[in-house]
Design an enzyme around this catalytic site. Structure first.
Site, PDB file in Angstrom:
ATOM      1  N   ASN A  11       0.837  -1.218  -0.057  1.00  0.00           N
ATOM      2  CA  ASN A  11       0.050   0.031   0.055  1.00  0.00           C
ATOM      3  C   ASN A  11       1.175   1.341  -0.030  1.00  0.00           C
ATOM      4  OD1 ASN A  11      -1.708   1.948   0.447  1.00  0.00           O
ATOM      5  ND2 ASN A  11      -2.298   1.197   2.533  1.00  0.00           N
ATOM      6  N   TRP A  12       0.976   1.798  -1.134  1.00  0.00           N
ATOM      7  CA  TRP A  12       1.802   2.993  -1.326  1.00  0.00           C
ATOM      8  C   TRP A  12       1.407   4.348  -0.455  1.00  0.00           C
ATOM      9  CZ3 TRP A  12       3.946   2.584  -6.891  1.00  0.00           C
ATOM     10  CH2 TRP A  12       4.617   1.661  -7.264  1.00  0.00           C
ATOM     11  N   LYS A  13       0.049   4.243  -0.249  1.00  0.00           N
ATOM     12  CA  LYS A  13      -0.510   5.519   0.181  1.00  0.00           C
ATOM     13  C   LYS A  13      -0.106   6.606  -0.761  1.00  0.00           C
ATOM     14  CE  LYS A  13      -0.072   3.300   4.753  1.00  0.00           C
ATOM     15  NZ  LYS A  13      -0.209   3.263   6.138  1.00  0.00           N
ATOM     16  N   HIS A  93      -9.928   1.244   5.032  1.00  0.00           N
ATOM     17  CA  HIS A  93      -8.696   1.287   5.658  1.00  0.00           C
ATOM     18  C   HIS A  93      -8.745   2.317   7.004  1.00  0.00           C
ATOM     19  CE1 HIS A  93      -4.466   2.756   6.450  1.00  0.00           C
ATOM     20  NE2 HIS A  93      -3.910   1.498   5.836  1.00  0.00           N
ATOM     21  N   GLU A 163      -5.736  -4.928  10.989  1.00  0.00           N
ATOM     22  CA  GLU A 163      -4.783  -3.845  10.896  1.00  0.00           C
ATOM     23  C   GLU A 163      -4.914  -3.148  12.133  1.00  0.00           C
ATOM     24  OE1 GLU A 163      -2.454  -2.591   7.194  1.00  0.00           O
ATOM     25  OE2 GLU A 163      -4.364  -1.273   7.336  1.00  0.00           O
ATOM     26  N   GLY A 169       1.797   2.488  10.942  1.00  0.00           N
ATOM     27  CA  GLY A 169       2.428   3.561  10.499  1.00  0.00           C
ATOM     28  C   GLY A 169       3.686   3.826  11.481  1.00  0.00           C
ATOM     29  N   SER A 211       2.927  -1.873  10.383  1.00  0.00           N
ATOM     30  CA  SER A 211       4.464  -1.817  10.734  1.00  0.00           C
ATOM     31  C   SER A 211       5.196  -3.158  10.199  1.00  0.00           C
ATOM     32  CB  SER A 211       4.685  -1.651  12.188  1.00  0.00           C
ATOM     33  OG  SER A 211       4.123  -0.211  12.299  1.00  0.00           O
ATOM     34  N   GLY A 232       2.490  -1.155   4.298  1.00  0.00           N
ATOM     35  CA  GLY A 232       2.718   0.261   4.187  1.00  0.00           C
ATOM     36  C   GLY A 232       4.069   0.618   3.761  1.00  0.00           C
TER      37      GLY A 232
HETATM   38  P1  PGA Z   1       2.506   0.413   7.780  1.00  0.00           P
HETATM   39  O1  PGA Z   1       0.981   0.537   7.008  1.00  0.00           O
HETATM   40  O2  PGA Z   1       3.053  -0.770   7.165  1.00  0.00           O
HETATM   41  O3  PGA Z   1       3.216   1.568   7.370  1.00  0.00           O
HETATM   42  O4  PGA Z   1       2.006   0.566   9.288  1.00  0.00           O
HETATM   43  C1  PGA Z   1       0.006  -0.467   6.723  1.00  0.00           C
HETATM   44  C2  PGA Z   1      -1.050   0.129   6.333  1.00  0.00           C
HETATM   45  O5  PGA Z   1      -1.439   0.819   6.827  1.00  0.00           O
HETATM   46  O6  PGA Z   1      -1.814  -0.748   5.589  1.00  0.00           O
END
Ligand code: PGA
Length: 250
Positions: A11-13, A93, A163, A169, A211, A232
């Site tokens: 998930n590149w956000k 999400h 999640e 994050g 994470s 992420g």
């Molecule tokens: P993260 O994000 O790996 O940076 O914690 C995961 C997500 O939000 O899908």
């Protein structure tokens, strides 16, 4: 019996900063996962969905509109995503929920995703882990409301990503242990079986996200018996993402 393939989703956000950088990241990611036995999906931001996608990767989207079509400025419909070659859509999400997605919105997005023939990756997760197991109730409610009114035969396509919000994050308050991941995996399957029936529950893939990195990925996949991972931050680093995908080689 052949083991089912794991599913690793990046998930590149809201990254990277421009179209060329997105194509570069896709290329380096494909290179890093070329020996993968898992299915690998990347979810770039909507404006980059038209990028040249290497064969090793499948395309996912990070969100979609809760409406089907019409006057909804700034929205992107499930059929538009489908026409871009998207196969998976992240729905519900925690960052979208924090921006205003209600349980009802998430339910509409689930319906739109499924009606366009796409695979929803439904995110559920508690904000805090309390001592009275209220967090289990939160997960059940999120699943129940997201799946409300969806015919059982369609639910065989649903993927659930667990999640925990506190573990997602850069500012994550911690990382889930593989034992707790296993407990939640079993719980989600049980609730899903209650709501969707045994057939859909048997087919269900449960992913872990929050994470994930190259160090902890193996624990979620083996001890946590997760069917895959939603990654992420670490998906923005092709080398690290490649190392995570390698952990899913079985
Ligand atoms: P993260 O994000 O790996 O940076 O914690 C995961 C997500 O939000 O899908």
């Amino acid at each position: 019996m052949q083991m089912a393939k794991k599913l690793i989703i990046g998930n590149w956000k809201m990254n990277p900063e421009n179209f060329r950088a997105a194509e570069r990241l896709a290329r380096s990611t494909a290179k890093a996962v070329r020996a993968a036995k898992a299915d690998v999906v990347v979810c770039p931001p909507h404006p980059f969905l038209g990028m040249k996608l290497p064969k090793a990767l499948r395309l996912g989207a990070q969100d979609l509109s809760s409406e089907k079509d019409g006057a909804h400025t700034g929205d992107v419909s499930s059929r538009m995503l489908s026409s871009m070659g998207v196969r998976y859509v992240i729905v519900g999400h925690s960052e979208r929920r924090a921006s205003g997605d209600t349980q009802e919105t998430v339910n509409k997005k689930m319906k739109n995703t499924l009606s366009a023939g796409l695979v929803p990756v439904l995110c559920v997760g508690e904000e805090v882990r309390d001592d009275h197991s209220h967090y289990l109730h939160v997960i059940r409610e999120e699943l129940k409301s997201a799946l409300k009114g969806i015919p059982k035969d369609t639910l065989t396509r649903v993927i659930v990503a667990y999640e925990p919000v506190w573990a997602v994050g850069r500012s994550a308050a911690g990382v889930l242990s593989p034992e707790d991941a296993l407990q939640m995996n079993i719980y989600i399957r049980k609730v899903f079986a209650d709501l969707a029936g045994e057939i859909a529950a048997k087919k269900l893939k449960v992913l872990y996200g929050g994470s994930v990195d190259a160090k902890n990925a193996g624990g979620f996949l083996t001890e946590g018996r997760m069917d895959g991972l939603l990654v992420g931050r670490a998906s923005l680093d092709a080398k690290q993402f490649g190392a995570i995908v390698t952990r899913a080689n079985g």
